[in-house]
Design a protein around this motif. Structure first.
Motif, PDB file in Angstrom:
ATOM      1  N   TRP A  50       3.754  -3.388 -14.755  1.00 33.96           N
ATOM      2  CA  TRP A  50       4.500  -3.763 -13.553  1.00 33.96           C
ATOM      3  C   TRP A  50       3.696  -3.398 -12.311  1.00 33.96           C
ATOM      4  O   TRP A  50       3.623  -4.183 -11.358  1.00 33.96           O
ATOM      5  CB  TRP A  50       5.864  -3.075 -13.513  1.00 33.96           C
ATOM      6  N   GLY A  51       3.099  -2.204 -12.326  1.00 32.16           N
ATOM      7  CA  GLY A  51       2.281  -1.777 -11.193  1.00 32.16           C
ATOM      8  C   GLY A  51       1.143  -2.739 -10.928  1.00 32.16           C
ATOM      9  O   GLY A  51       0.854  -3.096  -9.780  1.00 32.16           O
ATOM     10  N   LYS A  52       0.511  -3.188 -11.978  1.00 34.80           N
ATOM     11  CA  LYS A  52      -0.601  -4.131 -11.844  1.00 34.80           C
ATOM     12  C   LYS A  52      -0.117  -5.445 -11.214  1.00 34.80           C
ATOM     13  O   LYS A  52      -0.772  -5.990 -10.315  1.00 34.80           O
ATOM     14  CB  LYS A  52      -1.234  -4.392 -13.218  1.00 34.80           C
ATOM     15  N   LEU A  53       1.034  -5.948 -11.676  1.00 33.48           N
ATOM     16  CA  LEU A  53       1.584  -7.188 -11.104  1.00 33.48           C
ATOM     17  C   LEU A  53       1.914  -7.024  -9.620  1.00 33.48           C
ATOM     18  O   LEU A  53       1.618  -7.907  -8.812  1.00 33.48           O
ATOM     19  CB  LEU A  53       2.872  -7.594 -11.837  1.00 33.48           C
ATOM     20  N   ILE A  54       2.518  -5.895  -9.281  1.00 32.60           N
ATOM     21  CA  ILE A  54       2.875  -5.635  -7.885  1.00 32.60           C
ATOM     22  C   ILE A  54       1.618  -5.547  -7.032  1.00 32.60           C
ATOM     23  O   ILE A  54       1.529  -6.155  -5.962  1.00 32.60           O
ATOM     24  CB  ILE A  54       3.727  -4.349  -7.765  1.00 32.60           C
ATOM     25  N   TYR A  55       0.620  -4.814  -7.528  1.00 32.31           N
ATOM     26  CA  TYR A  55      -0.609  -4.643  -6.751  1.00 32.31           C
ATOM     27  C   TYR A  55      -1.368  -5.962  -6.607  1.00 32.31           C
ATOM     28  O   TYR A  55      -1.982  -6.221  -5.564  1.00 32.31           O
ATOM     29  CB  TYR A  55      -1.502  -3.553  -7.350  1.00 32.31           C
ATOM     30  N   GLN A  56      -1.320  -6.815  -7.624  1.00 30.49           N
ATOM     31  CA  GLN A  56      -1.954  -8.134  -7.523  1.00 30.49           C
ATOM     32  C   GLN A  56      -1.290  -8.950  -6.414  1.00 30.49           C
ATOM     33  O   GLN A  56      -1.974  -9.623  -5.646  1.00 30.49           O
ATOM     34  CB  GLN A  56      -1.854  -8.884  -8.858  1.00 30.49           C
ATOM     35  N   ARG A  63       8.631   3.970 -11.491  1.00 33.89           N
ATOM     36  CA  ARG A  63       7.609   4.318 -12.495  1.00 33.89           C
ATOM     37  C   ARG A  63       6.342   3.489 -12.293  1.00 33.89           C
ATOM     38  O   ARG A  63       5.238   3.989 -12.446  1.00 33.89           O
ATOM     39  CB  ARG A  63       8.165   4.133 -13.898  1.00 33.89           C
ATOM     40  N   ALA A  64       6.522   2.221 -11.941  1.00 34.38           N
ATOM     41  CA  ALA A  64       5.363   1.354 -11.671  1.00 34.38           C
ATOM     42  C   ALA A  64       4.595   1.859 -10.457  1.00 34.38           C
ATOM     43  O   ALA A  64       3.354   1.926 -10.467  1.00 34.38           O
ATOM     44  CB  ALA A  64       5.829  -0.081 -11.443  1.00 34.38           C
ATOM     45  N   LEU A  65       5.329   2.255  -9.416  1.00 32.40           N
ATOM     46  CA  LEU A  65       4.683   2.762  -8.201  1.00 32.40           C
ATOM     47  C   LEU A  65       4.017   4.109  -8.450  1.00 32.40           C
ATOM     48  O   LEU A  65       2.956   4.399  -7.889  1.00 32.40           O
ATOM     49  CB  LEU A  65       5.696   2.844  -7.062  1.00 32.40           C
ATOM     50  N   GLN A  95       0.263   5.100  -7.831  1.00 30.42           N
ATOM     51  CA  GLN A  95      -0.060   6.301  -7.060  1.00 30.42           C
ATOM     52  C   GLN A  95      -1.118   7.132  -7.790  1.00 30.42           C
ATOM     53  O   GLN A  95      -2.044   7.659  -7.175  1.00 30.42           O
ATOM     54  CB  GLN A  95       1.223   7.120  -6.844  1.00 30.42           C
ATOM     55  N   GLN A  96      -1.000   7.207  -9.111  1.00 35.06           N
ATOM     56  CA  GLN A  96      -2.001   7.945  -9.894  1.00 35.06           C
ATOM     57  C   GLN A  96      -3.377   7.289  -9.810  1.00 35.06           C
ATOM     58  O   GLN A  96      -4.391   7.959  -9.927  1.00 35.06           O
ATOM     59  CB  GLN A  96      -1.565   8.053 -11.353  1.00 35.06           C
ATOM     60  N   GLU A  97      -3.393   5.978  -9.610  1.00 35.03           N
ATOM     61  CA  GLU A  97      -4.659   5.251  -9.468  1.00 35.03           C
ATOM     62  C   GLU A  97      -5.141   5.226  -8.013  1.00 35.03           C
ATOM     63  O   GLU A  97      -6.114   4.541  -7.693  1.00 35.03           O
ATOM     64  CB  GLU A  97      -4.495   3.807  -9.965  1.00 35.03           C
ATOM     65  N   HIS A  98      -4.426   5.915  -7.131  1.00 39.90           N
ATOM     66  CA  HIS A  98      -4.745   5.982  -5.696  1.00 39.90           C
ATOM     67  C   HIS A  98      -4.694   4.607  -5.029  1.00 39.90           C
ATOM     68  O   HIS A  98      -5.437   4.343  -4.085  1.00 39.90           O
ATOM     69  CB  HIS A  98      -6.104   6.650  -5.462  1.00 39.90           C
ATOM     70  N   LYS A  99      -3.789   3.750  -5.517  1.00 36.89           N
ATOM     71  CA  LYS A  99      -3.617   2.431  -4.923  1.00 36.89           C
ATOM     72  C   LYS A  99      -2.351   2.367  -4.072  1.00 36.89           C
ATOM     73  O   LYS A  99      -2.119   1.378  -3.387  1.00 36.89           O
ATOM     74  CB  LYS A  99      -3.536   1.359  -6.019  1.00 36.89           C
ATOM     75  N   ALA A 100      -1.516   3.407  -4.176  1.00 33.45           N
ATOM     76  CA  ALA A 100      -0.256   3.417  -3.435  1.00 33.45           C
ATOM     77  C   ALA A 100       0.204   4.857  -3.258  1.00 33.45           C
ATOM     78  O   ALA A 100      -0.258   5.757  -3.963  1.00 33.45           O
ATOM     79  CB  ALA A 100       0.806   2.631  -4.191  1.00 33.45           C
ATOM     80  N   GLU A 101       1.101   5.035  -2.299  1.00 27.29           N
ATOM     81  CA  GLU A 101       1.727   6.340  -2.095  1.00 27.29           C
ATOM     82  C   GLU A 101       3.211   6.113  -1.842  1.00 27.29           C
ATOM     83  O   GLU A 101       3.591   5.336  -0.960  1.00 27.29           O
ATOM     84  CB  GLU A 101       1.113   7.066  -0.900  1.00 27.29           C
ATOM     85  N   ILE A 102       4.040   6.770  -2.636  1.00 26.23           N
ATOM     86  CA  ILE A 102       5.486   6.682  -2.449  1.00 26.23           C
ATOM     87  C   ILE A 102       5.837   7.610  -1.292  1.00 26.23           C
ATOM     88  O   ILE A 102       5.405   8.759  -1.256  1.00 26.23           O
ATOM     89  CB  ILE A 102       6.228   7.086  -3.739  1.00 26.23           C
ATOM     90  N   ILE A 103       6.597   7.089  -0.338  1.00 23.45           N
ATOM     91  CA  ILE A 103       6.937   7.864   0.856  1.00 23.45           C
ATOM     92  C   ILE A 103       8.448   7.873   1.060  1.00 23.45           C
ATOM     93  O   ILE A 103       9.169   7.009   0.554  1.00 23.45           O
ATOM     94  CB  ILE A 103       6.233   7.306   2.117  1.00 23.45           C
TER      95      ILE A 103
END
Length: 174
Positions: free
Chosen positions: A105-111, A149-151, A155-163
């Motif tokens: 899901w994270g990959k789809l969102i980031y794409q 969980r996707a975010l 975040q672990q891949e340093h592509k996003a930060e939950i705020i």
């Protein structure tokens, strides 16, 4: 569009776990594939064992056959072993079923973020799953538990930060 049941669903012995090891493994694989497809089609991310037991997934009313509770638990445990299910409580009465893992899901969102030039942007969780901009995306309408969980995976891949925002949570993409 209605759900397309596999041929096994119309076969009465499918609702009785078979004793032969090889046959049973094929049967469990078919049940797992059916559970994932059904959950995805009906957008059912979480449910209780009771809801599952009473749902058309495990109860074919036309055949008047139901998969017994013990067998449902065997199927759910197989899904857990495959990484497609997570128990939400100690007593194993409710579960999260994942037709896609959080990383997928994270990959789809980031794409989507990258494709639309939205890196360095901040979104509320609502905007991601219910906003007009994501209407045609697979993650539109995604359950908040799975979204988080996707975010977290991103975040672990340093592509996003939950705020934390004034009115809830959001995410910044990098």
């Amino acid at each position: 569009m209605s759900f397309a049941w596999p041929w096994q669903y119309s076969f009465p012995p499918f609702f009785t776990l078979q004793p032969n090891g090889e046959t049973r493994q094929k049967q469990l694989s078919a049940w797992c594939a059916l559970a994932l497809a059904y959950s995805q089609r009906h957008r059912l991310p979480a449910m209780t064992v009771r809801e599952a037991q009473d749902s058309p997934l495990f109860a074919n009313r036309r055949l008047q056959r139901k998969l017994p509770l013990e067998s449902i638990q065997v199927v759910l445990e197989e899904l857990r072993k495959n990484g497609n299910l997570e128990w939400l409580d100690k007593n194993k009465t409710s579960f999260l079923i994942m037709w896609r893992r959080p990383e997928e899901w994270g990959k789809l969102i980031y794409q989507w973020v990258s494709k639309n030039g939205l890196t360095n942007s901040v979104f509320t969780l609502y905007e991601l799953t219910s906003g007009d901009d994501t209407e045609n995306e697979e993650f539109h309408g995604l359950d908040e538990t799975m979204l988080l969980r996707a975010l977290q995976a991103l975040q672990q891949e340093h592509k996003a930060e939950i705020i934390t925002l004034d009115d809830g949570r959001g995410v910044k993409f990098f």
